[in-house]
Design a protein around this motif. Structure first.
Motif, PDB file in Angstrom:
ATOM      1  N   UNK A  51     -16.200  15.802 -36.117  1.00  0.00           N
ATOM      2  CA  UNK A  51     -15.179  14.928 -36.687  1.00  0.00           C
ATOM      3  C   UNK A  51     -15.584  14.417 -38.070  1.00  0.00           C
ATOM      4  N   UNK A  52     -16.864  14.193 -38.274  1.00  0.00           N
ATOM      5  CA  UNK A  52     -17.349  13.713 -39.578  1.00  0.00           C
ATOM      6  C   UNK A  52     -17.018  14.681 -40.704  1.00  0.00           C
ATOM      7  N   UNK A  53     -16.987  15.974 -40.384  1.00  0.00           N
ATOM      8  CA  UNK A  53     -16.753  17.000 -41.399  1.00  0.00           C
ATOM      9  C   UNK A  53     -15.286  17.396 -41.536  1.00  0.00           C
ATOM     10  N   UNK A  54     -14.427  16.862 -40.672  1.00  0.00           N
ATOM     11  CA  UNK A  54     -13.027  17.279 -40.671  1.00  0.00           C
ATOM     12  C   UNK A  54     -12.285  16.702 -41.874  1.00  0.00           C
ATOM     13  N   UNK A  55     -11.515  17.527 -42.546  1.00  0.00           N
ATOM     14  CA  UNK A  55     -10.661  17.098 -43.656  1.00  0.00           C
ATOM     15  C   UNK A  55      -9.271  17.656 -43.412  1.00  0.00           C
ATOM     16  N   UNK A  56      -8.299  16.774 -43.448  1.00  0.00           N
ATOM     17  CA  UNK A  56      -6.913  17.156 -43.243  1.00  0.00           C
ATOM     18  C   UNK A  56      -6.199  17.173 -44.588  1.00  0.00           C
ATOM     19  N   UNK A  57      -5.091  17.876 -44.656  1.00  0.00           N
ATOM     20  CA  UNK A  57      -4.236  17.810 -45.842  1.00  0.00           C
ATOM     21  C   UNK A  57      -3.484  16.490 -45.860  1.00  0.00           C
ATOM     22  N   UNK A  58      -3.435  15.825 -44.690  1.00  0.00           N
ATOM     23  CA  UNK A  58      -2.701  14.569 -44.554  1.00  0.00           C
ATOM     24  C   UNK A  58      -3.615  13.393 -44.891  1.00  0.00           C
ATOM     25  N   UNK A  59      -3.258  12.657 -45.918  1.00  0.00           N
ATOM     26  CA  UNK A  59      -4.048  11.542 -46.413  1.00  0.00           C
ATOM     27  C   UNK A  59      -4.196  10.416 -45.392  1.00  0.00           C
ATOM     28  N   UNK A  60      -3.130  10.146 -44.642  1.00  0.00           N
ATOM     29  CA  UNK A  60      -3.163   9.096 -43.629  1.00  0.00           C
ATOM     30  C   UNK A  60      -4.142   9.483 -42.524  1.00  0.00           C
ATOM     31  N   UNK A  61      -4.096  10.737 -42.107  1.00  0.00           N
ATOM     32  CA  UNK A  61      -5.012  11.228 -41.075  1.00  0.00           C
ATOM     33  C   UNK A  61      -6.457  11.054 -41.512  1.00  0.00           C
ATOM     34  N   UNK A  62      -6.767  11.413 -42.745  1.00  0.00           N
ATOM     35  CA  UNK A  62      -8.127  11.257 -43.255  1.00  0.00           C
ATOM     36  C   UNK A  62      -8.543   9.783 -43.273  1.00  0.00           C
ATOM     37  N   UNK A  63      -7.615   8.893 -43.615  1.00  0.00           N
ATOM     38  CA  UNK A  63      -7.924   7.458 -43.636  1.00  0.00           C
ATOM     39  C   UNK A  63      -8.216   6.946 -42.230  1.00  0.00           C
ATOM     40  N   UNK A  64      -7.435   7.368 -41.250  1.00  0.00           N
ATOM     41  CA  UNK A  64      -7.644   6.933 -39.865  1.00  0.00           C
ATOM     42  C   UNK A  64      -9.020   7.390 -39.373  1.00  0.00           C
ATOM     43  N   UNK A  65      -9.334   8.653 -39.577  1.00  0.00           N
ATOM     44  CA  UNK A  65     -10.620   9.188 -39.117  1.00  0.00           C
ATOM     45  C   UNK A  65     -11.781   8.508 -39.839  1.00  0.00           C
ATOM     46  N   UNK A  66     -11.653   8.320 -41.143  1.00  0.00           N
ATOM     47  CA  UNK A  66     -12.715   7.680 -41.916  1.00  0.00           C
ATOM     48  C   UNK A  66     -12.974   6.258 -41.419  1.00  0.00           C
ATOM     49  N   UNK A  67     -11.911   5.489 -41.220  1.00  0.00           N
ATOM     50  CA  UNK A  67     -12.077   4.107 -40.755  1.00  0.00           C
ATOM     51  C   UNK A  67     -12.622   4.061 -39.331  1.00  0.00           C
ATOM     52  N   UNK A  68     -12.192   4.992 -38.481  1.00  0.00           N
ATOM     53  CA  UNK A  68     -12.696   5.046 -37.116  1.00  0.00           C
ATOM     54  C   UNK A  68     -14.204   5.289 -37.120  1.00  0.00           C
ATOM     55  N   UNK A  69     -14.657   6.248 -37.913  1.00  0.00           N
ATOM     56  CA  UNK A  69     -16.077   6.562 -37.984  1.00  0.00           C
ATOM     57  C   UNK A  69     -16.888   5.436 -38.624  1.00  0.00           C
TER      58      UNK A  69
END
Length: 135
Positions: A51-69
């Protein structure tokens, strides 16, 4: 918390056995205006071990994952260990994480963790309201 200070989510989980592989499924939907139900905006399933390495084209998705981690003590890779308190402290999203053109809105988000492709481990759901504060 008081509305002017925002809201946040705290979680804690402790596993009884090691989890060698994990999948994370994230979906976001909005309530339909007519007829009820949910209009799904997007849904993605990713390898939770990377999950740490995952990058989505969706900016909101990246923000959610980043904040979760950032909010938790999650391992960088699998396996997830038993008898370890995995926590998330003060997980919250800032309106700045959303595109400027996104209007105030209500939506539902689901984050499901799977120990195998189809074996549920943890299921979480939250109803969210995005309200931009006036400066």
């Amino acid at each position: 918390m008081a509305k002017k200070q925002g809201n946040f989510l705290n979680t804690r989980w402790n596993l009884r056995r090691p989890v060698p592989k994990m999948w994370v499924e994230l979906s976001v939907g909005m309530p339909k205006e007519r007829g009820g139900g949910i209009q799904q905006l997007f849904k993605v399933r990713v390898d939770g071990c990377h999950l740490c390495d995952y990058r989505s084209k969706n900016r909101v998705m990246n923000a959610v994952i980043k904040k979760l981690l950032q909010s938790g003590n999650y391992p960088k890779s699998c396996p997830l260990l038993p008898n370890v308190n995995y926590t998330s402290i003060r997980f919250a999203l800032n309106p700045d994480h959303f595109p400027a053109y996104m209007p105030d809105m209500k939506f539902n988000t689901k984050i499901d963790f799977y120990a195998d492709k189809n074996v549920p481990l943890i299921k979480a759901s939250a109803n969210v309201e995005v309200i931009r504060r006036q400066s």
